[in-house]
Design a protein around this motif. Structure first.
Motif, short mmCIF file in Angstrom:
data_model
loop_
_atom_site.label_atom_id
_atom_site.label_comp_id
_atom_site.label_asym_id
_atom_site.label_seq_id
_atom_site.Cartn_x
_atom_site.Cartn_y
_atom_site.Cartn_z
N LEU A 134 1.15 -1.03 -0.43
CA LEU A 134 -0.53 0.00 -0.23
C LEU A 134 0.41 1.58 -0.61
N HIS A 135 0.56 2.19 -0.19
CA HIS A 135 1.28 3.31 -0.26
C HIS A 135 0.15 4.92 0.57
N LEU A 136 1.47 5.56 0.52
CA LEU A 136 0.63 7.02 1.40
C LEU A 136 -0.94 7.39 1.73
N GLY A 137 -1.35 7.44 0.00
CA GLY A 137 -2.69 7.49 -0.35
C GLY A 137 -3.39 7.17 0.30
N ASN A 138 -3.16 5.62 0.02
CA ASN A 138 -3.68 4.08 1.22
C ASN A 138 -4.07 4.62 2.24
N LEU A 139 -2.79 4.72 3.01
CA LEU A 139 -2.55 4.92 4.45
C LEU A 139 -4.58 5.58 5.02
N SER A 281 -12.40 10.00 -2.12
CA SER A 281 -13.39 10.48 -3.03
C SER A 281 -13.79 9.57 -3.92
N ASP A 282 -13.01 9.55 -5.19
CA ASP A 282 -12.97 8.45 -6.01
C ASP A 282 -13.82 7.54 -6.04
N GLN A 283 -14.02 6.76 -4.70
CA GLN A 283 -15.18 5.66 -4.64
C GLN A 283 -16.52 5.65 -4.44
N LEU A 313 -8.86 12.52 -1.36
CA LEU A 313 -7.78 12.51 -1.73
C LEU A 313 -6.87 12.97 -1.27
N LEU A 314 -5.81 12.76 -0.48
CA LEU A 314 -4.64 13.67 -0.12
C LEU A 314 -4.13 13.48 -0.95
N LEU A 315 -3.46 15.74 -1.40
CA LEU A 315 -3.39 15.74 -2.31
C LEU A 315 -1.96 16.07 -2.50
N GLY A 323 -0.38 8.96 -5.25
CA GLY A 323 -0.27 7.35 -5.59
C GLY A 323 0.83 5.79 -5.72
N LYS A 324 0.55 5.49 -6.32
CA LYS A 324 1.34 4.36 -6.39
C LYS A 324 2.84 4.30 -8.11
N SER A 325 1.57 5.00 -8.74
CA SER A 325 1.67 5.13 -10.18
C SER A 325 2.70 6.55 -10.78
N GLU A 326 3.54 7.53 -10.04
CA GLU A 326 4.15 8.32 -10.08
C GLU A 326 5.58 7.63 -9.48
N1 LIG Z 1 -3.93 9.88 -2.96
C1 LIG Z 1 -4.84 9.65 -2.11
N2 LIG Z 1 -5.32 10.13 -1.06
C2 LIG Z 1 -6.70 8.85 -0.49
N3 LIG Z 1 -6.88 8.07 -0.89
C3 LIG Z 1 -6.67 7.66 -1.54
C4 LIG Z 1 -5.32 7.72 -3.20
N4 LIG Z 1 -4.60 7.24 -3.48
C5 LIG Z 1 -5.49 6.08 -3.42
N5 LIG Z 1 -6.38 6.36 -2.56
C6 LIG Z 1 -7.59 5.35 -1.96
O1 LIG Z 1 -6.71 4.23 -2.22
C7 LIG Z 1 -7.55 3.10 -2.80
C8 LIG Z 1 -6.96 2.56 -3.84
O2 LIG Z 1 -6.73 3.13 -4.65
P1 LIG Z 1 -6.24 2.56 -6.28
O3 LIG Z 1 -5.56 1.35 -6.62
O4 LIG Z 1 -6.93 3.17 -6.65
O5 LIG Z 1 -5.09 3.82 -7.05
P2 LIG Z 1 -3.86 4.25 -6.52
O6 LIG Z 1 -3.49 3.75 -5.99
O7 LIG Z 1 -4.15 5.70 -6.16
O8 LIG Z 1 -3.04 4.03 -8.66
P3 LIG Z 1 -2.40 4.94 -9.31
O9 LIG Z 1 -1.46 5.56 -8.92
O10 LIG Z 1 -2.23 4.14 -10.16
O11 LIG Z 1 -3.48 6.45 -9.93
C9 LIG Z 1 -8.03 4.16 -3.49
O12 LIG Z 1 -9.82 3.86 -3.48
C10 LIG Z 1 -8.12 5.31 -3.86
O13 LIG Z 1 -9.77 5.72 -2.74
#
Ligand SMILES: Nc1ncnc2c1ncn2[C@@H]1O[C@H](COP(=O)(O)OP(=O)(O)OP(=O)(O)O)[C@@H](O)[C@H]1O
Ligand SMILES: N[C@@H](Cc1ccc(O)cc1)C(=O)O
Length: 514
Positions: A134-139, A281-283, A313-315, A323-326
């Motif tokens: 998992l990454h920081l956004g998922n935290l 929020s994207d969910q 979303l954490l920006l 996210g994880k793609s960057e």
């Molecule tokens: N920056 C973020 N802030 C808050 N929640 C996030 C963030 N990034 C991802 N999430 C949450 O974690 C879940 C899983 O993320 P998801 O795999 O869709 O995208 P991601 O890991 O950000 O991938 P990518 O970097 O490829 O866009 C998402 O449903 C989303 O709500």
């Protein structure tokens, strides 16, 4: 609800309900009765991640007879001791809102339910195993789950073993690449590990949606679920609208994703008593697909509804999402990003972000965060004080006390001029930040330090190494070396694995013994 017995003036028995519903009993014996002369005794019980899962206070009516306050607060980690006389349980929704962790609710009823004493909420957050960590956004999802637990509710982390085979189109401009089964298994293990170490396996249930999807036949799905899903509603979801406008369009498989996540909620509602789903929020579209299916298929009465909650979303300060793609994703798994690097990331966040991050990513009292914010504007503020607090809190939450210590040790070891005693882990932790090389044992042992400094690339020439040494700037494992004749001995190789050479305060090289 903590429950206290006071059999005599010198002891106190405290019965606490754990987040998993079991009870534990603590008995405090006071050797020294004058200890009781203070008016209030505050007790906090921490788990081994330093999360408070119970606290209370007892007011003493006299020096010798402690009597419990009328209704000790069950509030885990939410109130400072002087506030613990509050009779109402803490409202998790209010807390999330105050900290900037609330974007939308499917119904405001959830707010009143959250403060009802006789309703325990069971909340789930799903994570598709699309990466090894998992990454920081998922935290944020983990933090919101943790807030629910701290407020006395129950948490479920759902691993999307089935949904990851489909790929969530939310927020994605392209269809996700298909993952092979080996990768999915590896990712699932990694994510389970992270969630259970951060949240402590006793306070979260971990489920995998592959368990109920693997035997679900297409005809049964169409009959039991598809019949209740309206195409118009599905097409109107943001995740679908955006993709339909794109050049690549959207596959039927991806289009069904919202129904899979929707059915997960229904399954968990019916079989596990889960009544809240949270997500970024994207969910929103996927979460509401679930609440709609539950309403249509199960028709629960209003008092037993299912709810959705999203957080922003954490920006970063430049507006891009974590996210994880960057490049440079902030991974939560120590095998993908060392606790030292993790700590350093937070230690270096810009002043513009630090207070927002303290509110969102830590469990510190908001008063303390506000005070730090005021301090930052005062003359004499020591730069990075707020960042240090942030880095400590987040690293401890994610990597535990041990990970934090590792990060602090490595930070100290890299401090210009530090003379810290080093171990192999500390040197490996800093190896990511400084040049390193591999040399065979026989190439190193008995070699003069001057020669090693050149062959490891620390300095350009032997004369530069000698000059450094004369000026007192040549270090082996953070110890200054004064003698030109110093040769490397087996005992200099830290844990038989590495050496750290330094020239001056900043120039370092890690030598790995191959
Ligand atoms: N920056 C973020 N802030 C808050 N929640 C996030 C963030 N990034 C991802 N999430 C949450 O974690 C879940 C899983 O993320 P998801 O795999 O869709 O995208 P991601 O890991 O950000 O991938 P990518 O970097 O490829 O866009 C998402 O449903 C989303 O709500
Ligand atoms: N859709 C979520 C994961 C998820 C999967 C299944 C669920 O039931 C809930 C959430 C994501 O993209 O990460």
């Amino acid at each position: 609800m903590p429950n206290m017995k006071t059999p005599d003036s010198n002891s106190l028995t405290f019965i606490s309900k754990n987040p998993n519903g079991s009870h534990c009993c603590f008995c405090f014996c006071f050797k020294d009765p004058p200890f009781l002369s203070s008016q209030t005794l505050s007790i906090s019980i921490f788990d081994d991640h330093r999360n408070i899962f119970n606290n209370t206070s007892i007011r003493f009516s006299s020096l010798t007879s402690p009597s419990p306050s009328p209704s000790p607060s069950p509030s885990p980690g939410l109130q400072s001791p002087h506030e613990t006389h509050n009779l109402d349980p803490p409202n998790v929704i209010d807390i999330l809102e105050k900290r900037g962790l609330l974007e939308s609710l499917t119904s405001d009823n959830l707010r009143s339910l959250a403060s009802s004493t006789n309703k325990t909420l069971k909340v789930y957050c799903g994570f598709d195993p699309t990466a090894e960590s998992l990454h920081l956004g998922n935290l944020l999802g983990i933090i919101v789950l943790s807030w629910f637990v701290r407020c006395g509710h129950q948490a479920v982390a759902l691993i999307g073993g089935a949904t990851a085979r489909i790929g969530d189109p939310s927020g994605k401009s392209l269809e996700r690449p298909e993952l092979d089964l080996h990768t999915l298994d590896k990712n699932t293990l990694g994510i389970e590990n992270t969630v259970s170490t951060i949240l402590n396996s006793s306070s979260v249930a971990i489920l995998n949606n592959y368990d109920w999807w693997k035997d679900f036949r297409l005809l049964d799905f169409l009959k039991q679920v598809g019949r209740f899903a309206r195409i118009g509603t599905m097409i109107a979801k943001e995740s679908v609208k955006k993709r339909l406008e794109s050049e690549q369009g959207m596959s039927y498989t991806e289009f069904t994703y919202q129904l899979l996540q929707g059915y997960d909620f229904l399954y968990l509602f019916r079989n596990e008593g889960v009544n809240v789903q949270i997500g970024g929020s994207d969910q929103w579209g996927n979460i509401t697909a679930g609440t709609e299916l539950i309403r249509k298929i199960l028709q629960p009465d209003v008092s037993d509804e299912a709810y959705g909650l999203t957080f922003p979303l954490l920006l970063k300060s430049d507006g891009t999402k974590f996210g994880k793609s960057e490049d440079g994703a902030i991974w939560l798994s120590p095998s993908m990003l060392s606790p030292y690097k993790f700590y350093q990331y937070f230690f270096s966040v810009p002043d513009a972000d630090v207070i927002r991050f303290l509110r969102i990513l830590t469990f510190l009292e908001l008063e303390e965060v506000d005070e730090l914010e005021r301090d930052m504007k005062r003359p004499g503020y020591v730069p990075n004080t707020a960042q240090r607090r942030l880095a400590e809190e987040v690293t401890r939450f994610v990597h535990g006390e041990e990970g934090l210590n590792e990060a602090l040790k490595a930070t100290e070891a890299l401090r210009p001029g530090a003379e810290t005693k080093l171990d192999w882990r500390t040197i490996e932790a800093i190896a990511e930040d400084v040049p390193s090389c591999s040399l065979a044992y026989d190439q190193v042992v008995n070699l003069s330090l001057v020669d090693l400094s050149v062959s490891a690339g620390l300095v350009d020439s032997k004369s530069a190494a000698r000059r450094m040494l004369k000026q007192g700037g040549l270090y082996l494992n953070n110890n200054r070396v004064d003698s030109e004749s110093k040769r490397i001995e087996p005992k200099d190789i830290v844990d038989d694995k590495v050496l750290l050479l330094s020239a001056g305060k900043k120039n370092k090289v890690v030598v790995r013994i191959s």
